[in-house]
Motif scaffolding. Sequence first.
Motif, PDB file in Angstrom:
ATOM      1  N   THR A   1       0.824  -1.203   0.000  1.00  0.00           N
ATOM      2  CA  THR A   1       0.000   0.000   0.000  1.00  0.00           C
ATOM      3  C   THR A   1       0.860   1.256   0.000  1.00  0.00           C
ATOM      4  OG1 THR A   1      -0.197  -0.253   2.403  1.00  0.00           O
ATOM      5  CG2 THR A   1      -2.025  -1.037   1.070  1.00  0.00           C
TER       6      THR A   1
ATOM      7  N   GLN B   1      -2.931  -6.598  10.952  1.00  0.00           N
ATOM      8  CA  GLN B   1      -3.166  -5.149  10.960  1.00  0.00           C
ATOM      9  C   GLN B   1      -3.234  -4.679  12.405  1.00  0.00           C
ATOM     10  OE1 GLN B   1      -7.048  -3.778   9.683  1.00  0.00           O
ATOM     11  NE2 GLN B   1      -6.235  -1.814   8.945  1.00  0.00           N
TER      12      GLN B   1
ATOM     13  N   GLU C   1      -7.813  -4.410   0.205  1.00  0.00           N
ATOM     14  CA  GLU C   1      -6.977  -3.255  -0.163  1.00  0.00           C
ATOM     15  C   GLU C   1      -5.545  -3.692  -0.471  1.00  0.00           C
ATOM     16  OE1 GLU C   1      -7.254  -0.551   3.058  1.00  0.00           O
ATOM     17  OE2 GLU C   1      -9.396  -0.127   2.767  1.00  0.00           O
TER      18      GLU C   1
ATOM     19  N   ASP D   1     -11.853  -5.899   4.632  1.00  0.00           N
ATOM     20  CA  ASP D   1     -11.628  -4.807   3.684  1.00  0.00           C
ATOM     21  C   ASP D   1     -10.129  -4.502   3.560  1.00  0.00           C
ATOM     22  OD1 ASP D   1     -14.333  -4.569   3.285  1.00  0.00           O
ATOM     23  OD2 ASP D   1     -14.579  -2.889   4.677  1.00  0.00           O
ATOM     24  N   TYR D   2      -9.415  -4.644   4.664  1.00  0.00           N
ATOM     25  CA  TYR D   2      -7.972  -4.385   4.655  1.00  0.00           C
ATOM     26  C   TYR D   2      -7.259  -5.368   3.724  1.00  0.00           C
ATOM     27  CZ  TYR D   2      -3.181  -4.040   6.473  1.00  0.00           C
ATOM     28  OH  TYR D   2      -1.828  -3.881   6.596  1.00  0.00           O
TER      29      TYR D   2
ATOM     30  N   ALA E   1      -5.532  -5.381  -3.877  1.00  0.00           N
ATOM     31  CA  ALA E   1      -5.721  -4.401  -4.955  1.00  0.00           C
ATOM     32  C   ALA E   1      -4.484  -3.533  -5.147  1.00  0.00           C
ATOM     33  CB  ALA E   1      -6.936  -3.523  -4.648  1.00  0.00           C
ATOM     34  N   ALA E   2      -3.736  -3.287  -4.074  1.00  0.00           N
ATOM     35  CA  ALA E   2      -2.559  -2.408  -4.157  1.00  0.00           C
ATOM     36  C   ALA E   2      -1.356  -3.101  -4.768  1.00  0.00           C
ATOM     37  CB  ALA E   2      -2.201  -1.881  -2.772  1.00  0.00           C
TER      38      ALA E   2
ATOM     39  N   GLU F   1       1.138  -4.400   6.403  1.00  0.00           N
ATOM     40  CA  GLU F   1       1.940  -3.200   6.172  1.00  0.00           C
ATOM     41  C   GLU F   1       3.035  -3.060   7.221  1.00  0.00           C
ATOM     42  OE1 GLU F   1      -0.959   0.129   4.389  1.00  0.00           O
ATOM     43  OE2 GLU F   1      -1.646  -0.700   6.280  1.00  0.00           O
TER      44      GLU F   1
END
Length: 514
Positions: free
Chosen positions: A181, A475, A499, A495-496, A502-503, A300
């Motif tokens: 991300t 997370q 994301e 949802d994380y 998708a990133a 992340e």
Amino acid sequence: MTEPLIRVAGLGLSIHDMPILQDVSLDIAPGRVTALVGESGSGKSMTALALIGLLPEGSQTTGTATLDRRDLLTLPERAWLDLRGNDIGMIFQEPMTALNPVQTIGAQVSETLRLRGTGRAEAERIARDRLDRVGLAHVPLDRYPHQLSGGQRQRVCIAMVIARRPRLLIADEPTTALDVTTQAGILALLRDLVEEQGMALLLITHDLGVVARTADHVAVMQTGRIVEQGATEALFRTHAHPYTRDLLAASRPAPRQPRAHATAPVLETRAVTRRYGATTAVDAVSFTLHRGESLGLVGESGCGKSTLTRALLGLEPVQGGEIALMGAPGGTAMTNAQRARLSVVFQDPYGSFDPRWTVARIVTEPFHLTGRPQDARARAAKALEQVGLSASDLAKYPHEFSGGQRQRIAIARALITEPEVLVLDEAVSALDVRVRAQVLRLLDDLQARLGLAYLFISHDLTVVRAICDRVLVMQNGRFVEDGSIAQVWSAPQSDYTAELIAAAPTIPDSWLTS
């Protein structure tokens, strides 16, 4: 067509009579992203250094690289002092080494302006504006680099470079060490700067997914030559050179097929918690790793992956919960015999080796846990052969090997005590795509033959999908997803997780199947 800002024609480079670049020709246009791709040693970074006048001593060049009808290859250093920063700026791969640790970020960004005669107040105003522009509006100017995340530090480096609005920005692997991300945010920022300010961007990378997402034009380098170039989508669809084909294939490893594994747990955590003062880095997490299973751990930077890993390896205590290795207490309570059953492979093999040690000493180092056996050298030779090297390599030193070979040596060292579990901490993130593919195949083969369990920690979701059976998504110190690779990729529950997927930069399927 836009007139090129810089036109490179027939560039050749040798250093102390050793040829490095041969007949490199490339146009870099304003308002466009030009990508230079290839493996380590292909000549990408040397091409960039030639364009910013930072070649090492003993360099000799041929050909031309023109900017405003001036040949950059023949400029004296005094002329370069005016060009660097004003016309050409460069972002390097590791921001922490590019920033001064004892200066605030405001001072470092404004310094680039004050050296050119801008007053203190105006320089600070512009520094604030540029930091705001790169997404750091909430970060005070008096922060130091160590107080920022890796992505924030890279944004400070970008703010320093764009402070004087250069016409050419060279970005040398600017997102390699970043999570997906953060990487996506940096790439979007660079793309926006190109479009808004009309600057030219030369993006140097080995990640073809990044190229597909960001670049307008791509040039493929191999052994000092550009073997193929063209508009990005067109080149990916209709590439002609075998080397380009190999890079594209290695950039898209196939998802791992479901594999049966034992139900016996080899590593378990139960409500493990790790706090630093008032900050909870790992918050009551539980998981089980089974014999022969490959489990991915993603998230992340700052999510708690590294803290959890250190606790599993017994390098940090926990404030709550428990860790079990093969049913016995683990973590800091592990015995030496247990530690021998849990091995780790780090991201940078060169950094984890003593350069003065031979391979034999490096590979047999873990025997300090079990006592050195009489046949230690024979076992080291066997471990090297297991990873595709030979007994003749035992007498060599780390600098005599390529990056991929050094990582094989690191894996051999991890195997020497016949462990049950391998912790692979970003173990392929520093490797070129073709070498990465080779190491992934090796790990897959070793697991099938030896029944190893893997805990595979990575920010590269493409790699996790290729090597793991199951994935944990972390997370803010908690697991927000735990499922099979197929399940998580097709229908993420968080949802994380969606994301993160998708990133991740990928090459569109349609570009390779038309």
